[in-house]
Write a protein that holds these residues in place. Structure first.
Motif, PDB file in Angstrom:
ATOM      1  N   GLN A  63       0.703  -1.042   0.120  1.00 15.25           N
ATOM      2  CA  GLN A  63      -0.032   0.114  -0.020  1.00 15.25           C
ATOM      3  C   GLN A  63       0.693   1.094  -0.042  1.00 15.25           C
ATOM      4  N   LEU A  64       1.937   1.214   0.826  1.00 14.42           N
ATOM      5  CA  LEU A  64       2.820   2.390   0.757  1.00 14.42           C
ATOM      6  C   LEU A  64       3.752   2.543  -0.407  1.00 14.42           C
ATOM      7  N   ALA A  65       3.815   1.583  -1.267  1.00 15.62           N
ATOM      8  CA  ALA A  65       4.500   1.678  -2.419  1.00 15.62           C
ATOM      9  C   ALA A  65       3.698   2.567  -3.425  1.00 15.62           C
ATOM     10  N   ILE A  66       2.285   2.088  -3.401  1.00 19.85           N
ATOM     11  CA  ILE A  66       1.385   2.656  -4.166  1.00 19.85           C
ATOM     12  C   ILE A  66       1.241   4.212  -3.708  1.00 19.85           C
TER      13      ILE A  66
ATOM     14  N   HIS B  41       3.044   6.187  -2.392  1.00 16.48           N
ATOM     15  CA  HIS B  41       4.312   7.075  -2.692  1.00 16.48           C
ATOM     16  C   HIS B  41       4.193   7.216  -4.315  1.00 16.48           C
ATOM     17  N   THR B  42       3.879   6.178  -5.028  1.00 17.47           N
ATOM     18  CA  THR B  42       3.743   6.631  -6.579  1.00 17.47           C
ATOM     19  C   THR B  42       2.574   7.430  -6.707  1.00 17.47           C
ATOM     20  N   ALA B  43       1.657   7.312  -6.374  1.00 15.21           N
ATOM     21  CA  ALA B  43       0.565   8.223  -6.509  1.00 15.21           C
ATOM     22  C   ALA B  43       0.875   9.631  -6.072  1.00 15.21           C
ATOM     23  N   GLU B  44       1.351   9.932  -5.074  1.00 14.61           N
ATOM     24  CA  GLU B  44       1.972  10.932  -4.481  1.00 14.61           C
ATOM     25  C   GLU B  44       2.919  11.744  -5.617  1.00 14.61           C
ATOM     26  N   LYS B  45       3.672  11.315  -6.239  1.00 18.19           N
ATOM     27  CA  LYS B  45       4.895  11.580  -7.135  1.00 18.19           C
ATOM     28  C   LYS B  45       3.945  11.938  -8.055  1.00 18.19           C
ATOM     29  N   LEU B  46       3.165  11.106  -8.883  1.00 10.44           N
ATOM     30  CA  LEU B  46       2.505  11.603 -10.081  1.00 10.44           C
ATOM     31  C   LEU B  46       1.437  12.661  -9.910  1.00 10.44           C
ATOM     32  N   PHE B  47       0.651  12.552  -8.702  1.00 12.89           N
ATOM     33  CA  PHE B  47      -0.450  13.719  -8.432  1.00 12.89           C
ATOM     34  C   PHE B  47       0.486  15.120  -8.500  1.00 12.89           C
ATOM     35  N   SER B  48       1.699  15.052  -7.963  1.00 11.84           N
ATOM     36  CA  SER B  48       2.306  16.315  -7.804  1.00 11.84           C
ATOM     37  C   SER B  48       2.790  16.882  -9.016  1.00 11.84           C
TER      38      SER B  48
END
Length: 209
Positions: A7-10, A12-19
């Protein structure tokens, strides 16, 4: 809520792309592809992109709120020391989580109410309540000045840090740090912001020169 490793991997990935591309500009498939997982796994763990965004906020904001609340209850520190500790927490979280705060800054320019603006508003209100409690206690004990606008105070802290973090090129060029590696720059700016804000707020809160 505790998140597992997947879940944390997802998150962190989402956070990066959203930004980078914004909430609306990022699809669940984009997140899955970047994380190297099946789209169904995102749905399995979070249900929807909206729920995933909520998880990003929960992950990033809960830890700091717990730290601040525990610190406020600790009588070993003076009221001013607690403000200094809060400043360090904000500096650390902005420097260490630059993707998340780029996301927050990006979405706050959205004039219409969205899931993210509502989440940001909720976080701000909770943080404000905790900091206001500390300021009022300091005023009651005579350690802090009487006329303190806590909203403007918090805007000064977050605005100062955010401006420097989000305009690093300008700061680097004006301080001859253009070629300084990111890790060394972060170390420098962490100390610089902490020292500056503590000096500013010692004067502001206690009327000391």
């Amino acid at each position: 809520m505790e998140f597992n490793e997947k879940q944390l991997a997802i998150i962190h990935t989402a956070e990066k792309l959203f930004s980078v591309t914004g909430f609306d500009g990022t699809s669940v498939r984009d997140i899955a592809n970047e994380a190297g997982i099946n789209v169904a796994m995102v749905s399995y763990y979070f249900g929807s992109k909206e729920k995933l965004m909520e998880a990003v906020f929960e992950h990033r904001t809960n830890q700091m709120r717990i730290k601040v609340e525990n610190m406020l209850q600790n009588d070993q520190y003076s009221h001013l020391d607690k403000i200094f500790m809060i400043i360090d927490e904000y500096v650390d979280k902005f420097v260490d989580r630059q993707d998340f705060h780029k996301l927050m800054m990006r979405e706050q320019f959205n004039e219409k109410g969205t899931l993210i603006t509502d989440l940001i508003h909720e976080v701000k209100l909770k943080n404000l309540a905790s900091i206001t409690k500390l300021i009022r206690a300091g005023q009651k004990s005579g350690n802090f000045a009487k006329n303190i606008d806590v909203v403007l105070m918090m805007a000064t802290i977050t605005g100062t840090i955010s401006q420097i973090i989000n305009s690093q090129r300008f700061y680097r060029e004006t301080h001859s740090m253009t070629d300084l590696p990111a890790e060394e720059f972060n170390k420098h700016i962490r100390k610089k912001l902490s020292t500056y804000l503590k000096s500013l707020f010692k004067t502001f809160l206690t009327n000391e020169a």
